[in-house]
Design a protein around this motif. Structure first.
Motif, PDB file in Angstrom:
ATOM      1  N   LEU A 102       0.871  -1.169   0.000  1.00 31.11           N
ATOM      2  CA  LEU A 102       0.000   0.000   0.000  1.00 31.11           C
ATOM      3  C   LEU A 102       0.909   1.219   0.000  1.00 31.11           C
ATOM      4  N   VAL A 103       0.696   2.140  -0.945  1.00 29.81           N
ATOM      5  CA  VAL A 103       1.480   3.374  -0.996  1.00 29.81           C
ATOM      6  C   VAL A 103       0.508   4.543  -0.862  1.00 29.81           C
ATOM      7  N   LEU A 104       0.798   5.405   0.097  1.00 24.71           N
ATOM      8  CA  LEU A 104      -0.022   6.583   0.378  1.00 24.71           C
ATOM      9  C   LEU A 104       0.825   7.834   0.183  1.00 24.71           C
ATOM     10  N   GLY A 105       0.214   8.909  -0.290  1.00 19.31           N
ATOM     11  CA  GLY A 105       0.918  10.175  -0.449  1.00 19.31           C
ATOM     12  C   GLY A 105       0.258  11.250   0.380  1.00 19.31           C
ATOM     13  N   GLY A 106       1.061  12.104   0.995  1.00 15.17           N
ATOM     14  CA  GLY A 106       0.522  13.224   1.755  1.00 15.17           C
ATOM     15  C   GLY A 106       1.252  13.436   3.068  1.00 15.17           C
ATOM     16  N   ALA A 107       0.716  14.354   3.841  1.00 17.64           N
ATOM     17  CA  ALA A 107       1.309  14.706   5.125  1.00 17.64           C
ATOM     18  C   ALA A 107       0.322  14.393   6.246  1.00 17.64           C
ATOM     19  N   LEU A 108       0.800  13.736   7.281  1.00 18.38           N
ATOM     20  CA  LEU A 108      -0.053  13.377   8.407  1.00 18.38           C
ATOM     21  C   LEU A 108      -0.071  14.470   9.471  1.00 18.38           C
ATOM     22  N   GLY A 109      -1.209  14.611  10.122  1.00 16.90           N
ATOM     23  CA  GLY A 109      -1.354  15.453  11.301  1.00 16.90           C
ATOM     24  C   GLY A 109      -0.813  16.856  11.144  1.00 16.90           C
ATOM     25  N   PRO A 110       0.030  17.270  12.087  1.00 25.68           N
ATOM     26  CA  PRO A 110       0.533  18.645  12.063  1.00 25.68           C
ATOM     27  C   PRO A 110       1.428  18.949  10.864  1.00 25.68           C
ATOM     28  N   LEU A 111       1.918  17.921  10.177  1.00 31.35           N
ATOM     29  CA  LEU A 111       2.716  18.162   8.974  1.00 31.35           C
ATOM     30  C   LEU A 111       1.864  18.816   7.884  1.00 31.35           C
ATOM     31  N   GLN A 112       0.536  18.651   7.969  1.00 30.96           N
ATOM     32  CA  GLN A 112      -0.353  19.221   6.959  1.00 30.96           C
ATOM     33  C   GLN A 112      -0.303  20.748   6.935  1.00 30.96           C
ATOM     34  N   THR A 113      -0.013  21.357   8.061  1.00 31.92           N
ATOM     35  CA  THR A 113       0.006  22.824   8.109  1.00 31.92           C
ATOM     36  C   THR A 113       1.354  23.403   7.698  1.00 31.92           C
ATOM     37  N   LEU A 114       2.307  22.528   7.403  1.00 28.80           N
ATOM     38  CA  LEU A 114       3.621  22.962   6.945  1.00 28.80           C
ATOM     39  C   LEU A 114       3.682  22.836   5.428  1.00 28.80           C
ATOM     40  N   ALA A 115       4.683  23.368   4.838  1.00 24.86           N
ATOM     41  CA  ALA A 115       4.907  23.171   3.400  1.00 24.86           C
ATOM     42  C   ALA A 115       5.598  21.824   3.240  1.00 24.86           C
ATOM     43  N   ALA A 116       4.829  20.735   3.508  1.00 21.93           N
ATOM     44  CA  ALA A 116       5.405  19.395   3.523  1.00 21.93           C
ATOM     45  C   ALA A 116       4.483  18.415   2.810  1.00 21.93           C
ATOM     46  N   THR A 117       5.088  17.363   2.306  1.00 25.00           N
ATOM     47  CA  THR A 117       4.344  16.227   1.769  1.00 25.00           C
ATOM     48  C   THR A 117       5.199  14.992   1.973  1.00 25.00           C
ATOM     49  N   GLY A 118       4.620  13.840   1.733  1.00 21.95           N
ATOM     50  CA  GLY A 118       5.381  12.619   1.949  1.00 21.95           C
ATOM     51  C   GLY A 118       4.817  11.452   1.171  1.00 21.95           C
ATOM     52  N   ALA A 119       5.565  10.370   1.182  1.00 19.49           N
ATOM     53  CA  ALA A 119       5.137   9.104   0.606  1.00 19.49           C
ATOM     54  C   ALA A 119       5.348   8.032   1.664  1.00 19.49           C
ATOM     55  N   MET A 120       4.291   7.259   1.930  1.00 18.33           N
ATOM     56  CA  MET A 120       4.363   6.163   2.888  1.00 18.33           C
ATOM     57  C   MET A 120       4.146   4.858   2.126  1.00 18.33           C
ATOM     58  N   THR A 121       5.160   4.007   2.158  1.00 17.67           N
ATOM     59  CA  THR A 121       5.073   2.701   1.513  1.00 17.67           C
ATOM     60  C   THR A 121       4.982   1.647   2.603  1.00 17.67           C
ATOM     61  N   ILE A 122       3.929   0.838   2.536  1.00 15.94           N
ATOM     62  CA  ILE A 122       3.697  -0.219   3.518  1.00 15.94           C
ATOM     63  C   ILE A 122       3.758  -1.544   2.763  1.00 15.94           C
ATOM     64  N   LYS A 123       4.734  -2.383   3.134  1.00 14.85           N
ATOM     65  CA  LYS A 123       4.914  -3.677   2.469  1.00 14.85           C
ATOM     66  C   LYS A 123       4.541  -4.808   3.422  1.00 14.85           C
ATOM     67  N   PHE A 124       3.853  -5.786   2.878  1.00 17.57           N
ATOM     68  CA  PHE A 124       3.418  -6.964   3.609  1.00 17.57           C
ATOM     69  C   PHE A 124       4.094  -8.165   2.948  1.00 17.57           C
ATOM     70  N   ALA A 125       4.950  -8.872   3.672  1.00 20.46           N
ATOM     71  CA  ALA A 125       5.650 -10.017   3.099  1.00 20.46           C
ATOM     72  C   ALA A 125       5.563 -11.189   4.068  1.00 20.46           C
ATOM     73  N   PRO A 126       5.538 -12.406   3.548  1.00 17.68           N
ATOM     74  CA  PRO A 126       5.591 -13.544   4.460  1.00 17.68           C
ATOM     75  C   PRO A 126       6.844 -13.420   5.328  1.00 17.68           C
ATOM     76  N   GLY A 127       6.678 -13.684   6.612  1.00 19.79           N
ATOM     77  CA  GLY A 127       7.805 -13.548   7.529  1.00 19.79           C
ATOM     78  C   GLY A 127       7.678 -14.533   8.670  1.00 19.79           C
ATOM     79  N   GLU A 128       8.524 -14.339   9.660  1.00 24.93           N
ATOM     80  CA  GLU A 128       8.570 -15.195  10.840  1.00 24.93           C
ATOM     81  C   GLU A 128       7.187 -15.376  11.456  1.00 24.93           C
ATOM     82  N   GLY A 129       6.590 -16.536  11.275  1.00 27.65           N
ATOM     83  CA  GLY A 129       5.309 -16.833  11.895  1.00 27.65           C
ATOM     84  C   GLY A 129       4.139 -16.055  11.338  1.00 27.65           C
ATOM     85  N   GLY A 130       4.301 -15.387  10.213  1.00 23.32           N
ATOM     86  CA  GLY A 130       3.188 -14.630   9.656  1.00 23.32           C
ATOM     87  C   GLY A 130       3.627 -13.606   8.634  1.00 23.32           C
ATOM     88  N   THR A 131       3.657 -12.331   9.066  1.00 21.66           N
ATOM     89  CA  THR A 131       3.918 -11.226   8.146  1.00 21.66           C
ATOM     90  C   THR A 131       5.061 -10.356   8.645  1.00 21.66           C
TER      91      THR A 131
END
Length: 178
Positions: A102-131
């Protein structure tokens, strides 16, 4: 009571490994990695479709995490309903592949009131006992004191949030185990 809450927060954060992996005046990158005892598809589904059940309500504008939603479509909104028909867009869905990424773009919380943006990449992979869950949030912008002043606070919030997801998926309750 505060001591108990502090111990709980420490235990919660211990379940997630987080690092500010780089930081400068123009931005920072934070990375959270943790293992969750469930299949990647289940972790993805609970992250996206049950966000109101695990997200910390103190990190919302409305004070109620059940006002949060994530639309599973390109351009979809990670949004929050506010009183009096108001609302806020926290981030935008840029890419999603259920159970994988899942990839999300934008600024969270108080970062929204700044001249800021971001990219959040969330990866789900098989791992130790699950994910093996890996979250990388890169934020850029301008702040006279430097965007790097936000690196540690954002790191702390991400540790707590994704630790709460882990607890919710594994135990049905986002609060840290006592």
């Amino acid at each position: 009571m505060r001591a108990v809450a502090a111990v709980g927060l420490i235990l919660l954060c211990a379940s997630a490994h987080a690092d500010v992996i780089d930081s400068s005046a123009s931005g920072f990158t934070d990375k959270v990695t943790l293992n969750i005892q469930a299949l990647p598809e289940d972790v993805y589904r609970k992250l996206v479709r049950n966000i109101g059940d695990w997200w910390d309500p103190s990190h919302t504008f409305s004070g109620n995490a059940h006002n949060l939603s994530i639309e599973e479509k390109p351009g979809g909104c990670f949004c929050e309903k506010l009183p009096s028909d108001g609302g806020v867009r926290h981030m935008e869905v840029l890419y999603f592949s259920p159970g994988k990424q899942l990839v999300l773009g934008g600024a969270l919380g108080p970062l929204q009131t700044l001249a800021a943006t971001g990219a959040m990449t969330i990866k789900f992979a098989p791992g130790e006992g699950g994910t093996k869950l890996e979250v990388v949030y890169t934020v850029v912008g301008y702040l006279p004191a430097g965007m790097n002043t936000w690196a540690a606070p954002v790191d702390g919030v991400l540790q707590v949030q994704f630790g709460r997801l882990k607890n919710f998926v594994e135990h049905g309750d986002p609060a840290p185990k006592k």
